[in-house]
Structures are given as C-alpha cells and as structure tokens.
Design a protein around this motif. Sequence first.
Motif, PDB file in Angstrom:
ATOM      1  N   GLN A  89       0.823  -1.217   0.000  1.00 41.46           N
ATOM      2  CA  GLN A  89       0.000   0.000   0.000  1.00 41.46           C
ATOM      3  C   GLN A  89       0.859   1.269   0.000  1.00 41.46           C
ATOM      4  O   GLN A  89       0.728   2.146   0.858  1.00 41.46           O
ATOM      5  CB  GLN A  89      -0.953  -0.008   1.202  1.00 41.46           C
ATOM      6  N   SER A  90       1.726   1.370  -0.991  1.00 39.64           N
ATOM      7  CA  SER A  90       2.620   2.527  -1.063  1.00 39.64           C
ATOM      8  C   SER A  90       1.934   3.783  -1.562  1.00 39.64           C
ATOM      9  O   SER A  90       2.426   4.898  -1.325  1.00 39.64           O
ATOM     10  CB  SER A  90       3.795   2.197  -1.988  1.00 39.64           C
ATOM     11  N   GLY A  91       0.826   3.618  -2.285  1.00 37.48           N
ATOM     12  CA  GLY A  91       0.135   4.785  -2.819  1.00 37.48           C
ATOM     13  C   GLY A  91       0.875   5.454  -3.955  1.00 37.48           C
ATOM     14  O   GLY A  91       0.614   6.629  -4.264  1.00 37.48           O
ATOM     15  N   THR A  92       1.787   4.758  -4.587  1.00 37.57           N
ATOM     16  CA  THR A  92       2.602   5.339  -5.651  1.00 37.57           C
ATOM     17  C   THR A  92       2.197   4.784  -7.012  1.00 37.57           C
ATOM     18  O   THR A  92       1.499   3.783  -7.103  1.00 37.57           O
ATOM     19  CB  THR A  92       4.092   5.021  -5.424  1.00 37.57           C
TER      20      THR A  92
END
Length: 414
Positions: A89-92
């Motif tokens: 869940q890095s959001g990148t």
Amino acid sequence: MTSDLDATARDILRANDRGGYTIPTAGLYPYQWNWDSAFAAWGFSTFDIDRAWTELETLFSGQWSNGMVPHILFHKPDPGYFPGPEVWQSGTTPPTSGISQPPVAAILARLIHQRDPENSRLAALYPKLLAWHRWWREHRCTHGPAAVTHPWESGRDNCPEWDPGMANVDGSNVGPYTRRDTGHVDPSMRPKKEDYDRYVAILQFGRDHGWDQKEIVANGPFLMADPAMTFILIRAHRDLAEIARTLGEDPSEPESWARDLEAALPEIWNADLHCYDARDLRTGTFANTLGSGAFLAWLAGIENGEMERRLMACWDAVPYGIPSSDPKGPAFDPRRYWRGPTWPVVNALIAMGFRDAGRTAEERRLRGETAALITKGGFYEYFDPTDGTPCGGDTFTWTAAIWLGWASPSAGDA
C-alpha cells in the motif's frame, strides 16, 4: 563451451525481459527488483547498450518524491507473489514496496558508461542517483554507519547477521497469509515461517505509519547497522562523484558522504570477531557473525590486516566462492538462502574490490570459482559453497548478467 554459455546468458536476459525491465526469474520473482535490475543493466551492456540504459531508466521511474528507489516495482499484477502491492500500500504509481535495496546503481552505471562514453543518457540519470544517495544519507545513515530497517532492504534477507534484531520483532499477530515462494523453490532453501512472520510484521509497521521514514527509523521494530550496505554505499558515493566529474557537475556532496561513512566504520568494528559486523542499533548488540558482507570492505577501499586473516580463513573453508556465512559458525546452512550459500552477485562485487586493490590473485581465484559453479550447475540464484549444488531460482537474471559482465572468460572487465 564459453561461447555456448555466453549465448545462454544473453537468452536468459532476453527471456526475462518484460518490456523495459527484467524480472529476476519467472514464477519466484515476477516483478522488477532494484539491485537485480542494476546488475541486469550491466549484463545487457555487454551486447545491447541501449537496453542497458532503458533498464536503469525504468528502475528510476519508480523513485519516490523523497528520493528513495524502492526494492520492488509492481509494474503488472501477478497473484503468484506475496507480499504484493495490496499488502505494501505505497500509494505510488507504479505501485512499489516501501523499502529500498543496496544502491549499486551508481557503481554499475559508471561501468556501463565506460562502455558507452558518448551516450548522454547518464546525464538524465545523475540527479536521480544523487537524490537516492541523499535519501540514504538522510534516512539510513543517521546513526553513523548505513542501517537497514528491514532484512529485505539489505538484499541479504535472512543472513545470520540479522538474528539479534529479528529476535526482538513480534511476528505473532500478523494474521493469516499465504507464502508463494515455497511453491516455486524447495522450502529447505528458503527462510523459515517464523522469519517470514517477522518480515511481515516489520512491513505492517511501515505501512501502518504511512511509510514515514522518521517514524520507522525512530520506533520501527528493526534497525541494524549493516557493514555490507555501508561498504556498498561508500563505493557508490565515490562512483557517483566520478560520474559528477564526467558530467561537469560538482562532486563534493557524494565525496563528503563517503568520507563520513568511512569515519563511522569504528562503530561497526567488532574487536572480538576481528572484523566489521552488523549491530543492532536498538540495543547496541553485535551480531557476532562473520558474513560475506564483511568481504565488501575491499569494494570500499578498506584494508585491515587483522580482518583479512579472519576473512581468508572463512573463504578457505569452502571450495566454491565466498560463503554468505562463516562455515565454522553455528548458523551456517549451506543451502538455505543467505545463511551459507555463495552468491555470484556478491562474488562479483567483492572481486571489484580485489581488482581495485591490486589483489589480482584473489580476483582470479574468485572469478574461477564462480565460473566453475555456473559452468557446472547453470544460471541459478545461488549455490552450495561446499559442493557446488545449484540452489534457488533457475535461469536467473543477475547470474546471467554476472557471467557476461565478469565471470565468463570472454568478459572484458569486472
């Protein structure tokens, strides 16, 4: 035989090419891994220089805004790997892991540029390399030596050096998950379940704190000074400074970082072990384990007679390459991932240090032992140093790259 193996190595790189990036091997590692990819670029540079630059450019397409280059880039979904992007869940964009890996890119980019000095693509990579090195300085060298916040960040996942730090990680509440690695490789060659539980627990801490680097370093469950990372980073800083000079840029910043790291080496000198050693930065405890990372001192230009005797005895205890753990130590396991096997990729880095130190006999010996492993066993991930048994994944990208760039009798340089 040499020409056949050269051709096979090139075929492996092409087969593991997924369009601008390579995977380490199908099934076991279906994404782009950081230091694997940098070595892949070196291998490509021996026969397809444009593809080599593309490999590095694709790797840096996943660089975070804070400068970090993650250890995995999840370009395409693959349910056969755990932990995938839904866990990190890095959001990148692209999705990535939340930790880094050994910064060998500058070392290998410089070697690639030496093959292709008129190409301007290094100039565009330089500020990205500099930002990544600055990230290491600001977020992993806050205690002096280079530190890692997860064993995976070291690239040497379950080596015995991490045992003191791992002992203090509570992996009992990570919840259910399904490992995928043991479906591809003999479980006796992979980390044990209790290790994996702790890996997941460390990951969950970072994810639950939004990958806040200051919080991870200050309060995360794992923080250990790493000799291998320290030595690699010293060398990488110096190579980055040389790249800066080549491009007409100011080399003073990476040069100062290298000096500061070298000045911090006494903090990881274990007088009882007679070598540089990993150290738990939460407790101050040394691992008291001789690992292959200590051999990377030569890569950083560090000479120490007391340590040399200790290291050479470790090497002489096996017939094939540098073991990842002391064969005379209690943790030695010759076929379990980083707890004993020899790795061609680490051998190549050590050999670079031998070469630069003028230790031609040692470089020649290590090259010969590594070539013998590959000639006898094929392009596997790693090998049993006691009998040469191939271990881990087959048709492995970085082993093919090491062959082309260094181990093959036809290789032009280390």
